[in-house]
Design a protein around this motif. Structure first.
Motif, PDB file in Angstrom:
ATOM      1  N   LYS A  94       2.038  -6.427   2.365  1.00  0.00           N
ATOM      2  CA  LYS A  94       2.424  -5.083   1.866  1.00  0.00           C
ATOM      3  C   LYS A  94       2.534  -3.891   2.765  1.00  0.00           C
ATOM      4  CE  LYS A  94      -2.072  -4.011  -0.338  1.00  0.00           C
ATOM      5  NZ  LYS A  94      -2.530  -3.614  -1.487  1.00  0.00           N
ATOM      6  N   GLN A  95       3.479  -3.050   2.472  1.00  0.00           N
ATOM      7  CA  GLN A  95       3.588  -1.991   3.055  1.00  0.00           C
ATOM      8  C   GLN A  95       3.801  -2.371   4.646  1.00  0.00           C
ATOM      9  OE1 GLN A  95       4.703   0.599   1.613  1.00  0.00           O
ATOM     10  NE2 GLN A  95       4.294  -0.258  -0.256  1.00  0.00           N
ATOM     11  N   PHE A  96       4.833  -3.167   5.034  1.00  0.00           N
ATOM     12  CA  PHE A  96       4.647  -3.757   6.393  1.00  0.00           C
ATOM     13  C   PHE A  96       5.675  -3.216   7.196  1.00  0.00           C
ATOM     14  CE2 PHE A  96       6.001  -7.525   8.873  1.00  0.00           C
ATOM     15  CZ  PHE A  96       4.773  -7.934   9.487  1.00  0.00           C
ATOM     16  N   PRO A  97       5.353  -2.811   8.264  1.00  0.00           N
ATOM     17  CA  PRO A  97       6.313  -1.881   9.192  1.00  0.00           C
ATOM     18  C   PRO A  97       7.243  -2.935   9.815  1.00  0.00           C
ATOM     19  CG  PRO A  97       4.130  -1.942  10.126  1.00  0.00           C
ATOM     20  CD  PRO A  97       3.965  -2.607   9.122  1.00  0.00           C
ATOM     21  N   ILE A  98       8.552  -2.485   9.727  1.00  0.00           N
ATOM     22  CA  ILE A  98       9.360  -3.348  10.356  1.00  0.00           C
ATOM     23  C   ILE A  98      10.640  -2.588  11.002  1.00  0.00           C
ATOM     24  CG2 ILE A  98      11.262  -5.225  10.132  1.00  0.00           C
ATOM     25  CD1 ILE A  98       9.880  -6.273   7.716  1.00  0.00           C
ATOM     26  N   ALA A  99      11.226  -2.464  12.262  1.00  0.00           N
ATOM     27  CA  ALA A  99      12.217  -1.735  12.670  1.00  0.00           C
ATOM     28  C   ALA A  99      12.358  -0.277  12.462  1.00  0.00           C
ATOM     29  CB  ALA A  99      13.569  -2.173  12.062  1.00  0.00           C
ATOM     30  N   GLY A 100      10.965   0.205  12.510  1.00  0.00           N
ATOM     31  CA  GLY A 100      10.861   1.751  12.276  1.00  0.00           C
ATOM     32  C   GLY A 100      10.762   2.255  10.705  1.00  0.00           C
ATOM     33  N   TYR A 101      10.846   1.084   9.849  1.00  0.00           N
ATOM     34  CA  TYR A 101      10.741   1.333   8.507  1.00  0.00           C
ATOM     35  C   TYR A 101       9.326   0.845   7.960  1.00  0.00           C
ATOM     36  CZ  TYR A 101      15.675   2.461   8.636  1.00  0.00           C
ATOM     37  OH  TYR A 101      17.000   2.835   8.896  1.00  0.00           O
ATOM     38  N   ILE A 102       8.983   1.273   6.816  1.00  0.00           N
ATOM     39  CA  ILE A 102       7.745   0.437   6.028  1.00  0.00           C
ATOM     40  C   ILE A 102       8.275  -0.160   4.970  1.00  0.00           C
ATOM     41  CG2 ILE A 102       5.723   0.762   5.035  1.00  0.00           C
ATOM     42  CD1 ILE A 102       5.299   3.281   6.840  1.00  0.00           C
ATOM     43  N   VAL A 103       8.605  -1.341   4.838  1.00  0.00           N
ATOM     44  CA  VAL A 103       8.909  -2.214   3.596  1.00  0.00           C
ATOM     45  C   VAL A 103       7.801  -2.607   2.577  1.00  0.00           C
ATOM     46  CG1 VAL A 103      10.864  -3.017   4.975  1.00  0.00           C
ATOM     47  CG2 VAL A 103       8.727  -4.429   4.484  1.00  0.00           C
ATOM     48  N   ASP A 104       8.317  -2.354   1.468  1.00  0.00           N
ATOM     49  CA  ASP A 104       7.240  -2.716   0.432  1.00  0.00           C
ATOM     50  C   ASP A 104       6.465  -4.031   0.481  1.00  0.00           C
ATOM     51  OD1 ASP A 104       7.708  -0.286  -0.926  1.00  0.00           O
ATOM     52  OD2 ASP A 104       9.408  -1.321  -2.412  1.00  0.00           O
ATOM     53  N   PHE A 105       7.326  -5.130   0.630  1.00  0.00           N
ATOM     54  CA  PHE A 105       6.591  -6.419   0.787  1.00  0.00           C
ATOM     55  C   PHE A 105       7.567  -7.117   1.855  1.00  0.00           C
ATOM     56  CE2 PHE A 105       6.062  -5.000  -3.630  1.00  0.00           C
ATOM     57  CZ  PHE A 105       4.540  -4.869  -3.546  1.00  0.00           C
ATOM     58  N   ALA A 106       6.729  -7.965   2.479  1.00  0.00           N
ATOM     59  CA  ALA A 106       7.764  -8.855   3.833  1.00  0.00           C
ATOM     60  C   ALA A 106       6.885 -10.151   3.701  1.00  0.00           C
ATOM     61  CB  ALA A 106       7.305  -8.065   5.092  1.00  0.00           C
ATOM     62  N   CYS A 107       7.811 -11.122   3.807  1.00  0.00           N
ATOM     63  CA  CYS A 107       7.218 -12.546   4.213  1.00  0.00           C
ATOM     64  C   CYS A 107       7.803 -12.806   5.500  1.00  0.00           C
ATOM     65  CB  CYS A 107       7.844 -13.634   3.168  1.00  0.00           C
ATOM     66  SG  CYS A 107       7.375 -15.194   3.422  1.00  0.00           S
ATOM     67  N   PRO A 108       6.984 -12.657   6.722  1.00  0.00           N
ATOM     68  CA  PRO A 108       7.447 -12.858   7.929  1.00  0.00           C
ATOM     69  C   PRO A 108       8.019 -14.213   8.054  1.00  0.00           C
ATOM     70  CG  PRO A 108       5.485 -11.416   8.010  1.00  0.00           C
ATOM     71  CD  PRO A 108       5.660 -12.098   6.377  1.00  0.00           C
ATOM     72  N   GLU A 109       7.213 -15.407   7.512  1.00  0.00           N
ATOM     73  CA  GLU A 109       7.726 -16.625   7.929  1.00  0.00           C
ATOM     74  C   GLU A 109       9.055 -16.743   7.747  1.00  0.00           C
ATOM     75  OE1 GLU A 109       6.448 -21.065   6.375  1.00  0.00           O
ATOM     76  OE2 GLU A 109       5.381 -19.435   5.663  1.00  0.00           O
ATOM     77  N   LYS A 110       9.672 -16.344   6.326  1.00  0.00           N
ATOM     78  CA  LYS A 110      11.006 -16.645   5.993  1.00  0.00           C
ATOM     79  C   LYS A 110      12.022 -15.309   6.251  1.00  0.00           C
ATOM     80  CE  LYS A 110      10.231 -20.408   3.587  1.00  0.00           C
ATOM     81  NZ  LYS A 110      11.142 -21.782   4.136  1.00  0.00           N
ATOM     82  N   LYS A 111      11.352 -14.235   6.994  1.00  0.00           N
ATOM     83  CA  LYS A 111      12.223 -13.051   7.270  1.00  0.00           C
ATOM     84  C   LYS A 111      12.730 -12.563   5.976  1.00  0.00           C
ATOM     85  CE  LYS A 111      13.310 -11.810  11.166  1.00  0.00           C
ATOM     86  NZ  LYS A 111      13.696 -11.487  12.472  1.00  0.00           N
ATOM     87  N   LEU A 112      11.873 -12.226   5.101  1.00  0.00           N
ATOM     88  CA  LEU A 112      12.293 -11.897   3.673  1.00  0.00           C
ATOM     89  C   LEU A 112      11.509 -10.586   3.318  1.00  0.00           C
ATOM     90  CD1 LEU A 112      13.778 -12.453   0.946  1.00  0.00           C
ATOM     91  CD2 LEU A 112      11.980 -13.881   0.223  1.00  0.00           C
ATOM     92  N   VAL A 113      12.446  -9.571   2.770  1.00  0.00           N
ATOM     93  CA  VAL A 113      12.005  -8.351   2.584  1.00  0.00           C
ATOM     94  C   VAL A 113      12.177  -8.123   1.163  1.00  0.00           C
ATOM     95  CG1 VAL A 113      12.340  -5.625   2.535  1.00  0.00           C
ATOM     96  CG2 VAL A 113      12.237  -7.201   4.514  1.00  0.00           C
ATOM     97  N   VAL A 114      11.119  -7.779   0.176  1.00  0.00           N
ATOM     98  CA  VAL A 114      11.231  -7.338  -1.073  1.00  0.00           C
ATOM     99  C   VAL A 114      10.975  -5.859  -1.308  1.00  0.00           C
ATOM    100  CG1 VAL A 114      10.572  -7.920  -3.468  1.00  0.00           C
ATOM    101  CG2 VAL A 114      10.924  -9.715  -1.766  1.00  0.00           C
ATOM    102  N   GLU A 115      12.082  -5.232  -1.871  1.00  0.00           N
ATOM    103  CA  GLU A 115      11.856  -3.668  -2.082  1.00  0.00           C
ATOM    104  C   GLU A 115      11.724  -3.481  -3.661  1.00  0.00           C
ATOM    105  OE1 GLU A 115      10.946  -1.714   0.134  1.00  0.00           O
ATOM    106  OE2 GLU A 115      12.258  -1.563   1.639  1.00  0.00           O
ATOM    107  N   VAL A 116      10.902  -2.780  -4.177  1.00  0.00           N
ATOM    108  CA  VAL A 116      10.764  -2.383  -5.577  1.00  0.00           C
ATOM    109  C   VAL A 116      11.217  -0.770  -5.697  1.00  0.00           C
ATOM    110  CG1 VAL A 116       9.338  -2.288  -7.500  1.00  0.00           C
ATOM    111  CG2 VAL A 116       9.106  -4.005  -5.749  1.00  0.00           C
TER     112      VAL A 116
END
Length: 123
Positions: free
Chosen positions: A44-66
């Motif tokens: 949760k609240q995972f930093p990627i590419a200068g952003y902070i995404v709500d949820f990320a599954c790094p294994e599947k390279k999947l971001v979930v935003e609410v």
């Protein structure tokens, strides 16, 4: 997984945001945490590419935003589209759900995440 360099202030913001979640984020996190959803490992609240995404599954390279209703505002919708495009350039798939959908239809939200992660039909 190596992180994109992130300013220290952004990393501090991510840390504090992990402690304060909306009702919808908390409801979804309770479904995602501890590999509860088909064994997917979410952060949760995972930093990627200068952003902070709500949820990320790094294994599947999947971001979930609410998203709350403020994301319906035209300016914020444009910013969200640019953010999604940037994340997709790094190979991430971005899913967006409205708060209301998470709160009132968590089963279908989770089912959609599983389908996109490519785990539907597996045990």
């Amino acid at each position: 997984m190596p992180h994109t360099p992130l300013p220290p202030q952004n990393r501090a913001n991510a840390r504090s945001m992990r402690k304060v979640m909306t009702d919808a984020e908390l409801k979804l996190w309770n479904e995602l945490r501890a590999h509860r959803l088909m064994g997917l490992g979410f952060r949760k609240q995972f930093p990627i590419a200068g952003y902070i995404v709500d949820f990320a599954c790094p294994e599947k390279k999947l971001v979930v935003e609410v998203d709350g209703s403020q994301h319906g505002d035209e300016d914020l919708a444009v910013a969200d589209a640019l953010r999604t495009k940037r994340l997709e350039q790094d190979g991430w798939t971005v899913l967006r759900f409205w708060n209301d959908d998470v709160v009132h239809d968590i089963g279908n939200v989770c089912q959609h995440i599983v389908i996109v992660a490519g785990l539907a039909g597996t045990d």
